[in-house]
Design a protein around this motif. Structure first.
Motif, mmCIF file in Angstrom:
data_model
loop_
_atom_site.group_PDB
_atom_site.id
_atom_site.type_symbol
_atom_site.label_atom_id
_atom_site.label_comp_id
_atom_site.label_asym_id
_atom_site.label_seq_id
_atom_site.Cartn_x
_atom_site.Cartn_y
_atom_site.Cartn_z
ATOM 1 N N ARG A 157 -14.700 3.457 12.878
ATOM 2 C CA ARG A 157 -14.730 2.244 12.058
ATOM 3 C C ARG A 157 -13.368 1.989 11.423
ATOM 4 N N LEU A 158 -12.691 3.057 11.026
ATOM 5 C CA LEU A 158 -11.354 2.907 10.469
ATOM 6 C C LEU A 158 -10.383 2.390 11.526
ATOM 7 N N ALA A 159 -10.484 2.912 12.745
ATOM 8 C CA ALA A 159 -9.610 2.446 13.827
ATOM 9 C C ALA A 159 -9.812 0.964 14.091
ATOM 10 N N THR A 160 -11.060 0.517 14.102
ATOM 11 C CA THR A 160 -11.348 -0.901 14.314
ATOM 12 C C THR A 160 -10.783 -1.754 13.184
ATOM 13 N N ALA A 161 -10.934 -1.268 11.954
ATOM 14 C CA ALA A 161 -10.418 -2.018 10.811
ATOM 15 C C ALA A 161 -8.896 -2.126 10.865
ATOM 16 N N LEU A 162 -8.230 -1.065 11.318
ATOM 17 C CA LEU A 162 -6.767 -1.085 11.412
ATOM 18 C C LEU A 162 -6.292 -2.090 12.453
ATOM 19 N N MET A 163 -7.042 -2.229 13.523
ATOM 20 C CA MET A 163 -6.659 -3.175 14.575
ATOM 21 C C MET A 163 -6.688 -4.609 14.076
ATOM 22 N N HIS A 164 -7.488 -4.893 13.051
ATOM 23 C CA HIS A 164 -7.650 -6.264 12.568
ATOM 24 C C HIS A 164 -7.071 -6.477 11.176
ATOM 25 N N SER A 165 -6.361 -5.480 10.639
ATOM 26 C CA SER A 165 -5.820 -5.609 9.286
ATOM 27 C C SER A 165 -4.436 -6.236 9.317
ATOM 28 N N ASP A 166 -3.998 -6.720 8.153
ATOM 29 C CA ASP A 166 -2.652 -7.256 8.030
ATOM 30 C C ASP A 166 -1.649 -6.121 8.113
ATOM 31 N N LEU A 167 -0.401 -6.484 8.435
ATOM 32 C CA LEU A 167 0.639 -5.470 8.503
ATOM 33 C C LEU A 167 0.828 -4.835 7.139
ATOM 34 N N SER A 168 1.068 -3.539 7.146
ATOM 35 C CA SER A 168 1.253 -2.803 5.902
ATOM 36 C C SER A 168 2.718 -2.473 5.711
ATOM 37 N N SER A 169 3.224 -2.674 4.502
ATOM 38 C CA SER A 169 4.595 -2.291 4.195
ATOM 39 C C SER A 169 4.625 -1.709 2.791
ATOM 40 N N GLY A 170 5.531 -0.770 2.578
ATOM 41 C CA GLY A 170 5.587 -0.133 1.283
ATOM 42 C C GLY A 170 4.366 0.731 1.051
ATOM 43 N N LEU A 171 4.121 1.064 -0.215
ATOM 44 C CA LEU A 171 2.972 1.875 -0.568
ATOM 45 C C LEU A 171 1.755 1.000 -0.805
ATOM 46 N N PRO A 172 0.536 1.536 -0.628
ATOM 47 C CA PRO A 172 -0.667 0.707 -0.714
ATOM 48 C C PRO A 172 -1.023 0.336 -2.143
ATOM 49 N N ASP A 173 -1.789 -0.727 -2.284
ATOM 50 C CA ASP A 173 -2.365 -1.098 -3.568
ATOM 51 C C ASP A 173 -3.552 -0.168 -3.828
ATOM 52 N N THR A 174 -3.516 0.567 -4.929
ATOM 53 C CA THR A 174 -4.573 1.537 -5.225
ATOM 54 C C THR A 174 -5.425 1.106 -6.410
ATOM 55 N N GLY A 175 -5.352 -0.175 -6.783
ATOM 56 C CA GLY A 175 -6.118 -0.646 -7.930
ATOM 57 C C GLY A 175 -7.615 -0.506 -7.753
ATOM 58 N N MET A 176 -8.077 -0.471 -6.508
ATOM 59 C CA MET A 176 -9.525 -0.384 -6.259
ATOM 60 C C MET A 176 -10.048 1.045 -6.340
ATOM 61 N N ILE A 177 -9.161 2.035 -6.424
ATOM 62 C CA ILE A 177 -9.588 3.433 -6.433
ATOM 63 C C ILE A 177 -10.002 3.823 -7.841
ATOM 64 N N ARG A 178 -11.212 4.328 -7.969
ATOM 65 C CA ARG A 178 -11.755 4.720 -9.267
ATOM 66 C C ARG A 178 -12.164 6.191 -9.236
ATOM 67 N N GLY A 179 -12.108 6.814 -10.403
ATOM 68 C CA GLY A 179 -12.618 8.166 -10.537
ATOM 69 C C GLY A 179 -11.729 9.193 -9.860
ATOM 70 N N TRP A 180 -12.260 10.379 -9.746
ATOM 71 C CA TRP A 180 -11.525 11.499 -9.159
ATOM 72 C C TRP A 180 -11.637 11.440 -7.639
#
Length: 307
Positions: A157-180
């Protein structure tokens, strides 16, 4: 623009983005196959973080202690001898592990000394790690690409999502990550170390555990160039021509390893792990190393890692 063989080449920003997306879409399936092959070679003996607790799976028998609930007694096992036994169950609480790979233009680099491009190696490492973690029952996510899921096919599922995601540059946005959570970052990290630490520092202060895999082509470490050489920045397209490239080698290597040492020291000071990895080495070396850290066994993470 028309190239030397008469094909029309779209050099507009939108054309470059489309071309990169198509190249990545073609690369991901092969990386998934390689990732599964590597995962199968290293998964034996690694069983995640199994321990006693609340769950459905049997863990072990142990002697009954005064005060425990009688409902926990396994009467069939106790009938075999003169002792009373209770049936412990395995602790089941899926941990969330976020995986991210840099897919910016600099990752496309491959010299004649490297086995594969940095992009290909980063994708294989990320997908192989997802495959192993999914088999261990962990929740797998990718910032900005895929929400965490706990499923046996999480890597696919991750591979499929990567095929259809926008190009990534720099470090990722981690605002959605919560908790430990654990965050595994895979890239070349060629930006100045202070700039990278400015981005990663707040994550450590939020209690997030991080593991950074720096993927490098052998030529980026050794600088094997001599004579008149033209260097092109894959991010900006800027060019630098050196009349005698060999005279730059010593200063280049000093700056390259100083950046790596500074980044590694900063990450370790933050409590994160840092694993340099070259594309002419086996992918399983970096994979085993990060696995050991995720499993809480850093003393065994000796393959290709820098602790």
């Amino acid at each position: 623009m028309v190239n030397a063989v008469g094909h029309i080449v779209d050099r507009t920003p939108s054309g470059e983005v489309l071309s990169r997306a198509q190249s990545r879409a073609a690369l991901v399936p092969d990386c998934m196959v390689e990732a599964r092959r590597i995962a199968n070679t290293v998964i034996s003996g690694w069983h995640g973080r199994r321990r006693r607790g609340i769950g459905e799976n049997f863990w072990q028998f142990r002697p009954y202690s005064d005060g425990e609930s009688l409902s926990r007694i396994d009467w069939r096992r106790s009938a075999r001898d003169d002792h009373t036994y209770v049936r412990d169950r395995e602790w089941e609480a899926a941990h969330t592990i976020w995986l991210w790979a840099d897919l910016s233009p600099s990752m496309m680099y491959k010299s004649r000394f490297g086995a594969v491009s940095k992009e290909s190696r980063a994708l294989v490492l990320m997908l192989a790690l997802a495959e192993i973690l999914a088999r261990s029952g962990e929740r797998i996510g990718c910032p900005g690409v895929m929400e965490p899921v706990s499923a046996r096919n999480a890597a696919e599922r991750l591979a499929t999502a990567l095929m259809h995601s926008d190009l990534s540059s720099g470090l990722p946005d981690t605002g959605m990550i919560r908790g430990w959570s654990d965050l595994v970052l895979i890239g070349d990290f060629l930006d100045p170390a202070p700039a990278i630490m400015d981005r990663l520092g707040p994550l450590g202060r939020r209690g997030m555990r991080g593991h950074v895999i720096e993927v490098a082509d052998p030529a980026e470490e050794t600088f094997p160039y001599a004579g008149r050489t033209e260097f092109t920045d894959p991010e900006t397209g800027e060019k630098l021509t050196a009349g005698r490239a060999e005279i730059l080698a010593e200063d280049y290597r000093r700056a390259y390893f100083a950046r790596r040492d500074s980044l590694g020291q900063g990450l370790r000071h933050m409590g994160w792990t840092f694993i340099p990895h070259r594309t002419d080495h086996l992918a399983s070396e970096a994979l085993v190393s990060v696995h050991m850290h995720l499993s809480g066994m850093p003393g065994r993470a000796t393959h290709g890692g820098q602790l």
